[in-house]
Design an enzyme around this catalytic site. Structure first.
Site, PDB file in Angstrom:
ATOM      1  N   ARG A 130      -7.028  45.476  34.336  1.00 59.13           N
ATOM      2  CA  ARG A 130      -8.255  46.253  34.103  1.00 59.13           C
ATOM      3  C   ARG A 130      -7.997  47.655  34.619  1.00 59.13           C
ATOM      4  O   ARG A 130      -7.650  47.839  35.800  1.00 59.13           O
ATOM      5  CB  ARG A 130      -9.449  45.638  34.829  1.00 59.13           C
ATOM      6  CG  ARG A 130     -10.637  46.583  34.910  1.00 59.13           C
ATOM      7  CD  ARG A 130     -11.892  45.935  35.424  1.00 59.13           C
ATOM      8  NE  ARG A 130     -12.416  44.984  34.464  1.00 59.13           N
ATOM      9  CZ  ARG A 130     -13.666  44.480  34.505  1.00 59.13           C
ATOM     10  NH1 ARG A 130     -14.487  44.862  35.452  1.00 59.13           N
ATOM     11  NH2 ARG A 130     -14.062  43.608  33.611  1.00 59.13           N
TER      12      ARG A 130
ATOM     13  N   GLN B 125     -14.047  39.896  26.735  1.00 59.81           N
ATOM     14  CA  GLN B 125     -15.497  39.713  26.774  1.00 59.81           C
ATOM     15  C   GLN B 125     -16.027  39.268  25.409  1.00 59.81           C
ATOM     16  O   GLN B 125     -16.797  38.312  25.304  1.00 59.81           O
ATOM     17  CB  GLN B 125     -16.159  41.043  27.181  1.00 59.81           C
ATOM     18  CG  GLN B 125     -17.665  40.995  27.213  1.00 59.81           C
ATOM     19  CD  GLN B 125     -18.181  40.171  28.385  1.00 59.81           C
ATOM     20  OE1 GLN B 125     -17.841  40.446  29.522  1.00 59.81           O
ATOM     21  NE2 GLN B 125     -19.016  39.169  28.108  1.00 59.81           N
TER      22      GLN B 125
ATOM     23  N   ARG C 299     -16.426  32.828  30.094  1.00 57.86           N
ATOM     24  CA  ARG C 299     -15.208  33.634  30.270  1.00 57.86           C
ATOM     25  C   ARG C 299     -14.063  32.745  30.749  1.00 57.86           C
ATOM     26  O   ARG C 299     -12.914  32.896  30.329  1.00 57.86           O
ATOM     27  CB  ARG C 299     -15.456  34.765  31.292  1.00 57.86           C
ATOM     28  CG  ARG C 299     -16.545  35.769  30.917  1.00 57.86           C
ATOM     29  CD  ARG C 299     -16.102  36.700  29.805  1.00 57.86           C
ATOM     30  NE  ARG C 299     -14.901  37.423  30.141  1.00 57.86           N
ATOM     31  CZ  ARG C 299     -14.864  38.545  30.875  1.00 57.86           C
ATOM     32  NH1 ARG C 299     -15.991  39.069  31.318  1.00 57.86           N
ATOM     33  NH2 ARG C 299     -13.721  39.164  31.130  1.00 57.86           N
TER      34      ARG C 299
ATOM     35  N   HIS D 157     -12.922  45.919  25.551  1.00 59.50           N
ATOM     36  CA  HIS D 157     -13.050  44.754  26.444  1.00 59.50           C
ATOM     37  C   HIS D 157     -12.927  43.491  25.575  1.00 59.50           C
ATOM     38  O   HIS D 157     -13.892  42.742  25.407  1.00 59.50           O
ATOM     39  CB  HIS D 157     -14.400  44.822  27.156  1.00 59.50           C
ATOM     40  CG  HIS D 157     -14.524  43.949  28.356  1.00 59.50           C
ATOM     41  ND1 HIS D 157     -13.471  43.185  28.842  1.00 59.50           N
ATOM     42  CD2 HIS D 157     -15.578  43.696  29.189  1.00 59.50           C
ATOM     43  CE1 HIS D 157     -13.874  42.522  29.907  1.00 59.50           C
ATOM     44  NE2 HIS D 157     -15.144  42.813  30.137  1.00 59.50           N
TER      45      HIS D 157
ATOM     46  N   CYS E  28     -23.103  41.599  28.813  1.00 61.22           N
ATOM     47  CA  CYS E  28     -21.810  41.255  29.410  1.00 61.22           C
ATOM     48  C   CYS E  28     -21.906  41.153  30.931  1.00 61.22           C
ATOM     49  O   CYS E  28     -21.085  40.488  31.562  1.00 61.22           O
ATOM     50  CB  CYS E  28     -20.753  42.271  29.003  1.00 61.22           C
ATOM     51  SG  CYS E  28     -21.202  43.963  29.419  1.00 61.22           S
TER      52      CYS E  28
ATOM     53  N   ASP F 194     -25.745  46.604  27.269  1.00 63.69           N
ATOM     54  CA  ASP F 194     -24.811  46.787  28.379  1.00 63.69           C
ATOM     55  C   ASP F 194     -25.349  47.948  29.216  1.00 63.69           C
ATOM     56  O   ASP F 194     -26.267  48.665  28.797  1.00 63.69           O
ATOM     57  CB  ASP F 194     -23.405  47.088  27.808  1.00 63.69           C
ATOM     58  CG  ASP F 194     -22.327  47.198  28.877  1.00 63.69           C
ATOM     59  OD1 ASP F 194     -22.589  46.830  30.048  1.00 63.69           O
ATOM     60  OD2 ASP F 194     -21.217  47.675  28.557  1.00 63.69           O
TER      61      ASP F 194
HETATM   62  N1   CP Z   1     -18.450  41.377  32.120  1.00 59.08           N
HETATM   63  C1   CP Z   1     -17.469  41.678  32.986  1.00 59.08           C
HETATM   64  O1   CP Z   1     -16.355  41.983  32.592  1.00 59.08           O
HETATM   65  O2   CP Z   1     -17.856  41.616  34.280  1.00 59.08           O
HETATM   66  P1   CP Z   1     -17.018  42.162  35.521  1.00 59.08           P
HETATM   67  O3   CP Z   1     -16.997  43.651  35.404  1.00 59.08           O
HETATM   68  O4   CP Z   1     -17.757  41.698  36.727  1.00 59.08           O
HETATM   69  O5   CP Z   1     -15.630  41.598  35.436  1.00 59.08           O
HETATM   70  N1  NVA Z   2     -19.294  48.940  29.844  1.00 59.88           N
HETATM   71  C1  NVA Z   2     -19.175  48.343  31.147  1.00 59.88           C
HETATM   72  C2  NVA Z   2     -18.705  46.942  31.021  1.00 59.88           C
HETATM   73  C3  NVA Z   2     -18.597  46.192  32.315  1.00 59.88           C
HETATM   74  C4  NVA Z   2     -18.115  44.796  32.115  1.00 59.88           C
HETATM   75  C5  NVA Z   2     -18.216  49.152  31.985  1.00 59.88           C
HETATM   76  O1  NVA Z   2     -17.166  49.558  31.477  1.00 59.88           O
HETATM   77  O2  NVA Z   2     -18.513  49.418  33.148  1.00 59.88           O
END
Ligand code: CP
Ligand code: NVA
Length: 343
Positions: free
Chosen positions: A106, A136, A291, A133, A263, A223
């Site tokens: 990530r 997700q 997930r 993502h 998400c 989101d």
């Molecule tokens: N939805 C998701 O990816 O959550 P986190 O940011 O907590 O991993």
């Molecule tokens: N769009 C959000 C998703 C988190 C899972 C972010 O990037 O922070």
């Protein structure tokens, strides 16, 4: 599919047969979880988990998933791996490929994941970048299918920011036949090139009006208005996104059996009200739980693809080295232990 099938960087280029196979494997793993028959195919294998941004669901689901499949994890941060860090991403990818069996990352810039994937022999999984993502949305599709939605006939309404999660929804729309209504305010549109591609290949429509997007929809998805990395803009984003909150009034415009997904993490009182989050149409906790199952299936699929790629590579090397009928010479132990870049 070409050699990149061992990585998951994005969803473009994947097909429904591949996704459906993941769903089937996820169902099996879900059913066996916690039983004596639960498989442990990652025994003796290690996944490198690299997180440059905070994470609850993704970090925990990958960590627990690897452990439940019998493997080990090693946690890495920007102190060890970054675009302009201690060493090149090429070197990082090659070193990790020697010591680990899988890389989950990530990070901020999408190109970091692309570069690791370009140089790693082991699967690289995008666990969220500023651009996308994919884990997700694979998991969300699995959740919706389990909830009885038809992935080829449903209408999904996206309400909010034109962000990484929406990008993966746009890519998913090119795989299945669902219709995607996108309601984003001016100035917060998704990537123009990806949107055009999705419009060309799928039933995707943009509006500035959340009500128009949600009317008759089977799924309402939102989101955070401020994604990780944009925190300094949070105040004026709250102003720009006023009117894009998913509340009971907006949900009432969707189908009576419409589902609400997010998400997570959610910012209750901003993009969604408590009433919707905790209401009967919300399946956000099941969505998060899935997930684990989907990503277990994904890891097994990519590891299998990597093993197939290695076997094919070895067969091709052998065929080139030993033309038909010619017996291979006896090789002394250790003779093949050459530098990676040896001719
Ligand atoms: N939805 C998701 O990816 O959550 P986190 O940011 O907590 O991993
Ligand atoms: N769009 C959000 C998703 C988190 C899972 C972010 O990037 O922070």
């Amino acid at each position: 599919m070409n050699d990149t099938s061992r990585h998951l960087v994005d969803l473009l280029g994947r097909d429904r047969a591949w996704v459906n196979a993941l769903f089937e494997r996820a169902d099996v793993l879900r059913g066996l979880r916690g039983t004596p028959a639960a498989p442990r195919p990652l025994a003796g294998k290690t996944a490198a988990l690299v997180f440059h941004k905070p994470s609850l669901r993704t970090r925990v689901s990958f960590t627990v998933g690897v452990h439940e499949l019998g493997g080990d994890t090693v946690d890495l941060t920007a102190a060890e791996i970054s675009e302009h860090g201690r060493e090149s991403l090429k070197d990082v990818a090659q070193v990790l490929s020697e010591m680990c069996d899988l890389i989950v990352i990530r990070t901020f810039a999408h190109r970091v994941v692309q570069q690791l994937a370009a140089h790693a022999d082991v699967p690289v999984i995008n666990a969220l970048t500023d651009f996308s993502h994919p884990c997700q949305i694979l998991s969300d599709l699995y959740t919706l299918r389990r909830a009885g939605k038809d992935l080829d006939a449903m209408t999904v309404a996206w309400v909010g920011d034109g962000n990484n999660v929406l990008h993966s929804w746009l890519e998913a729309a090119t795989i299945f036949g669902f219709t995607l209504h996108v309601a984003v305010p001016d100035g917060f549109e998704p990537d123009a090139g990806l949107f055009l591609e999705a419009e060309r290949r799928a039933a995707v429509r943009r509006t500035r009006d959340p009500r128009e997007a949600v009317r008759g929809a089977d799924v309402v998805y939102t989101d955070a208005w401020t994604s990780m990395g944009h925190e300094k803009d949070a105040d004026w984003r709250r102003v720009a996104f006023a009117g894009f909150q998913v509340n009971a009034e907006l949900m009432a415009l969707a189908q009576p059996d419409a589902l609400f997904l997010h998400c997570l993490p959610a910012h209750r009182g901003e993009e969604v009200t408590d009433e919707v989050m905790d209401g009967p149409q919300s399946i956000v906790i099941e969505q998060a739980a899935n997930r684990l199952h989907l990503q277990k299936a994904l890891m097994l699929d990519l590891l299998r693809a990597a093993a197939r790629g290695r076997a094919k590579g070895l067969a091709e090397e052998a065929a080139a080295a030993f033309p038909a009928g010619e017996a291979p010479p006896v090789v002394a132990a250790g003779a093949g232990y050459a530098r990676r870049d040896a001719p």
